[in-house]
Design an enzyme around this catalytic site. Structure first.
Site, PDB file in Angstrom:
ATOM      1  N   LYS A 229       0.761  -1.218   0.031  1.00 30.91           N
ATOM      2  CA  LYS A 229       0.026   0.062  -0.095  1.00 30.91           C
ATOM      3  C   LYS A 229       0.842   1.197  -0.006  1.00 30.91           C
ATOM      4  CE  LYS A 229      -3.680  -2.636   0.840  1.00 30.91           C
ATOM      5  NZ  LYS A 229      -4.739  -2.735  -0.233  1.00 30.91           N
TER       6      LYS A 229
ATOM      7  N   HIS B  32      -6.685 -13.423  -7.834  1.00 29.92           N
ATOM      8  CA  HIS B  32      -7.249 -12.456  -7.136  1.00 29.92           C
ATOM      9  C   HIS B  32      -8.804 -12.653  -7.730  1.00 29.92           C
ATOM     10  CE1 HIS B  32      -8.880  -8.835  -5.453  1.00 29.92           C
ATOM     11  NE2 HIS B  32      -8.067  -8.830  -4.410  1.00 29.92           N
TER      12      HIS B  32
END
Length: 472
Positions: free
Chosen positions: A167, A286
């Site tokens: 992040k 994902h």
């Protein structure tokens, strides 16, 4: 007597409703939740779904006489009430295996969730579960490597693996991105990860990201003596570009790559899984976009079906929700699809939303990935829920540590090893988790600070897609 053609429109139930039919071992079975239009009988709605998802159309056609329609048609063979909801019902439909191309989840979905979902005879339609017969399972390649092979490649045994999504997910330069990867891996994580929407944007082109990430992996491995990896997302605008990125990842020595299997497409995913198998590269999957399909309890595709489709299409990891984090996921349902991902044979269990037995034969299982809003306080529950064959991924729960990325990784590693050790000693860690973590934190200032930072953070929102009442 020879069949003759009679033009016109017949009720679907005259042909496709067969309550006395006994499904064959080779049939593909589907359970749909159907919300019919007002005035449409249940049998007619179920038969309409069976027809439109197999051989039927809106009128009789003379070319029906050129084939054995009775053999190829889908058969609605049972109807059940949905507990606690009288607006809809479950319909069970059997499809002969010859309706589907071998090894093609694309073809299966084109029939089962194709035009039928826009059918006017129903107000809403949801595919709740599918039973794939072993005869069909054996035509699919499944996970490129599976759980045991991955453990051997990574040389990690006896515990869940630890990961982290870097992040901020967008905006970092490749060099700063690689720095974050190094700090997390050096601090004790097994994997770091591209976020699902990290592809090749102007601020960080894919090749530069791959290079800086591999430098970080190599450095972390030298310093820790442990095998490390980063999920390099090769999802791309075209299959050709996807394979170009995968080839480069292999060339520079990456042990694992990543694909967004729903947005990228099932055809692309199946091909990439085959490439990974042939080239000795692990494949992380994902599920971006899944909630568009599976969150509405009356319309769409349940995630347990998407899990089965992924296992057939191929992937060594799949995001499955966390139960305790920020993302949607009922505990009983989540445990059901985790078993569908990992086990060889799963029995019907309505208390977990499993409508059919599922036999995977010798097809390897895949790691369940818990990711989304989790931190060290969740570790006892995560280890209990997910067990060893899982990857626990702490994004903000690593990078948000007051002392930085390496300290966040260290805190998670200490918490994990403390929970696994306590579990192995017979401690009920989900119940005694606070004591386990507090004891471990006495010798780990990184864990102590993490516990103080996130002690008030909870995600106590009700689950939207719950198991139907009587199934609990």
């Amino acid at each position: 007597m020879a069949k003759t053609y009679s033009a016109g429109v017949k009720e679907y139930r005259e042909t496709y409703w067969m309550p006395n039919y006994t499904p064959k071992d080779t049939d593909i079975l589907a359970c749909f939740k159907i919300t019919p239009q007002a005035g449409v009988p249940r049998e007619e709605a179920a038969a309409a779904v069976a027809a439109e998802s197999s051989t039927g159309t809106w009128t009789t056609v003379w070319t029906d006489l050129l084939t054995d329609l009775d053999y190829y048609k889908g058969r609605a063979y049972a109807i059940e009430d949905v507990p606690g909801d009288d607006t809809c019902f479950y319909a069970f439909i059997a499809y002969p295996i010859d309706l589907f191309e071998e090894g093609s989840v694309v073809n299966v979905f084109t029939s089962l969730v194709g035009n039928v979902f826009g059918f006017k005879a129903v107000r809403a339609l949801r595919l709740e579960d599918v039973r794939f017969p072993i005869a069909y399972v054996m035509t699919c390649n499944g996970p490129p490597h599976g759980i045991q092979v991955e453990r051997d490649i990574m040389n990690k045994y006896g515990r869940p693996m630890l990961g982290c999504t870097i992040k901020p997910k967008l905006g970092l330069s490749a060099k700063n991105y690689g720095r974050a990867v190094y700090e997390c891996l050096r601090g004790g994580l097994d994997f770091t990860k591209d976020d699902e929407n990290v592809n090749s944007q102007p601020f960080m082109r894919w090749r530069q990201r791959f290079d800086f990430v591999m430098d970080a992996i190599d450095k972390a491995e030298r310093e820790t003596g442990e095998r490390k990896g980063h999920y390099l997302n090769v999802t791309a605008p075209t299959p050709e570009e996807m394979y170009k990125r995968a080839e480069y990842a292999k060339e520079i020595g990456a042990p694992i790559i990543m694909h967004d299997y729903i947005t990228g497409g099932f055809c692309a995913n199946t091909g990439l899984a085959q490439w990974c198998r042939d080239n000795g590269v692990l494949l992380h999957i994902h599920r971006a976009m899944h909630a568009v399909l599976d969150r509405n309890p009356h319309h769409g595709i349940h995630f347990r079906v998407l899990t089965k489709i992924l296992r057939l299409s191929g992937g060594d990891h799949l995001h499955t929700g966390t139960v305790v984090g920020k993302l949607e996921g009922d505990r009983a349902s989540t445990l059901g699809w985790i078993d569908l991902l990992r086990e060889s044979y799963i029995k019907e269990d309505r208390s977990r939303g499993l409508f059919f037995d599922q036999d995977w034969g010798s097809m390897p299982g895949a790691f369940a990935v818990a990711s989304g809003g989790i931190h060290v306080w969740h570790m006892p529950a995560l280890v209990t829920i997910f067990g060893d064959d899982s990857v626990l991924q702490f994004g903000g729960g690593t990078l948000g540590h007051p002392w930085g990325n390496a300290a966040g990784a260290c805190a998670n590693r200490v918490a994990l090893e403390a929970c696994v050790e306590a579990r192995n000693q017979g401690v009920a860690i989900e119940k005694e988790g606070k004591d386990v973590l507090t004891k471990a934190a006495a010798s780990s200032p990184e864990l102590k600070i993490a516990m103080e930072t996130w002690k008030e953070i909870k995600f106590e929102f009700d689950t939207v897609d719950k198991l139907d009442i009587a199934h609990k």
